[in-house]
Design a protein around this motif. Structure first.
Motif, PDB file in Angstrom:
ATOM      1  N   ALA A  27      16.489  -6.845  27.109  1.00 29.00           N
ATOM      2  CA  ALA A  27      17.075  -5.518  26.897  1.00 29.00           C
ATOM      3  C   ALA A  27      18.525  -5.654  26.432  1.00 29.00           C
ATOM      4  CB  ALA A  27      17.002  -4.688  28.180  1.00 29.00           C
ATOM      5  N   SER A  35      15.647   8.108  29.025  1.00 28.31           N
ATOM      6  CA  SER A  35      14.895   7.264  28.094  1.00 28.31           C
ATOM      7  C   SER A  35      14.332   8.091  26.933  1.00 28.31           C
ATOM      8  CB  SER A  35      13.770   6.532  28.827  1.00 28.31           C
ATOM      9  OG  SER A  35      12.886   7.450  29.425  1.00 28.31           O
ATOM     10  N   TYR A  65      12.844  -2.637  34.821  1.00 28.26           N
ATOM     11  CA  TYR A  65      12.679  -4.061  34.571  1.00 28.26           C
ATOM     12  C   TYR A  65      12.603  -4.800  35.907  1.00 28.26           C
ATOM     13  CZ  TYR A  65      14.715  -2.458  30.126  1.00 28.26           C
ATOM     14  OH  TYR A  65      14.995  -1.769  28.972  1.00 28.26           O
ATOM     15  N   CYS A  81      13.394   6.633  23.182  1.00 25.15           N
ATOM     16  CA  CYS A  81      13.595   5.178  23.305  1.00 25.15           C
ATOM     17  C   CYS A  81      12.289   4.408  23.115  1.00 25.15           C
ATOM     18  CB  CYS A  81      14.229   4.848  24.654  1.00 25.15           C
ATOM     19  SG  CYS A  81      15.929   5.406  24.786  1.00 25.15           S
ATOM     20  N   ASP A  83      10.265   2.934  26.212  1.00 24.73           N
ATOM     21  CA  ASP A  83      10.918   2.097  27.220  1.00 24.73           C
ATOM     22  C   ASP A  83      11.424   3.005  28.341  1.00 24.73           C
ATOM     23  OD1 ASP A  83      12.359   0.272  28.719  1.00 24.73           O
ATOM     24  OD2 ASP A  83      13.432  -0.574  27.010  1.00 24.73           O
ATOM     25  N   ARG A  88      13.373 -10.086  31.354  1.00 24.97           N
ATOM     26  CA  ARG A  88      13.205  -8.775  30.708  1.00 24.97           C
ATOM     27  C   ARG A  88      14.555  -8.070  30.591  1.00 24.97           C
ATOM     28  NH1 ARG A  88      13.283  -5.564  27.573  1.00 24.97           N
ATOM     29  NH2 ARG A  88      12.072  -3.649  27.416  1.00 24.97           N
TER      30      ARG A  88
END
Length: 184
Positions: free
Chosen positions: A64, A45, A55, A48, A51, A60
């Protein structure tokens, strides 16, 4: 003539896995990967915007994937779903892009591999890297591919070494734990 991955996203298949552009239809199945706390530790990540890719709802996950679609349409990166050929199970995704930045890693490819923890095994990672090594250098017009493997990702690291990736041994931007492979 080089094909443009952003005009027509190719499907890749070998004996064990298929890579096909991720769609929101797969959100429920991919949630098995992205709600897997053990798996999230191995995801990259870096850069990012906070994030962590953990999830817990289909909604969600769909958000994404819609962002991944937006990113594809704007030529930022491509996200493929990894499907096992024998069971049709969606076990995770990979992302690939050509980095454009004013630093020493300009025009390098970056490969991200997100797998359910039970598939964080050499045999699956080997198959993913086989497809990447055979196709992504030319598809993304890069001479080097970077990918992250944290120190306790032992199976991933073994696969990377087997597939001719070596430790970068320095930070990429402010991030560590990268491996690099140069086009043959």
């Amino acid at each position: 003539m080089r094909r443009n991955v952003y005009e027509q996203c190719p499907i890749f298949k070998n004996d064990f896995i298929t890579l096909k552009k991720t769609t929101t239809i797969e959100a429920g199945e991919l949630l098995k990967c992205y709600s897997d706390k053990e798996a999230v530790k191995f995801f990259n990540s870096d850069n990012c915007n906070g994030d962590d890719f953990y999830y817990t709802t289909v909604e969600r996950m769909e958000q994404a994937i819609k962002f991944w679609d937006f990113s594809y349409e704007n030529k930022y990166f491509v996200r493929w779903t990894i499907t096992l050929n024998d069971t049709n199970e969606k076990i995770g995704t990979i992302e690939m892009f050509k980095r454009e930045a004013e630093d020493e890693f300009n025009n390098y490819g970056v490969l991200r591999i997100d797998l359910q923890s039970k598939y964080e095994k050499q045999k699956y990672i080997d198959d993913i890297l086989e497809i990447a090594n055979e196709n992504f250098f030319d598809l993304f017009n890069v001479e080097q591919i970077l990918t992250k493997a944290i120190p306790n990702a032992t199976e991933r690291i073994e696969s990377l070494k087997k597939k001719s990736y070596v430790p970068l041994n320095r930070k990429m931007m402010m991030y560590g734990d990268y491996f690099i492979r140069t086009k043959e």
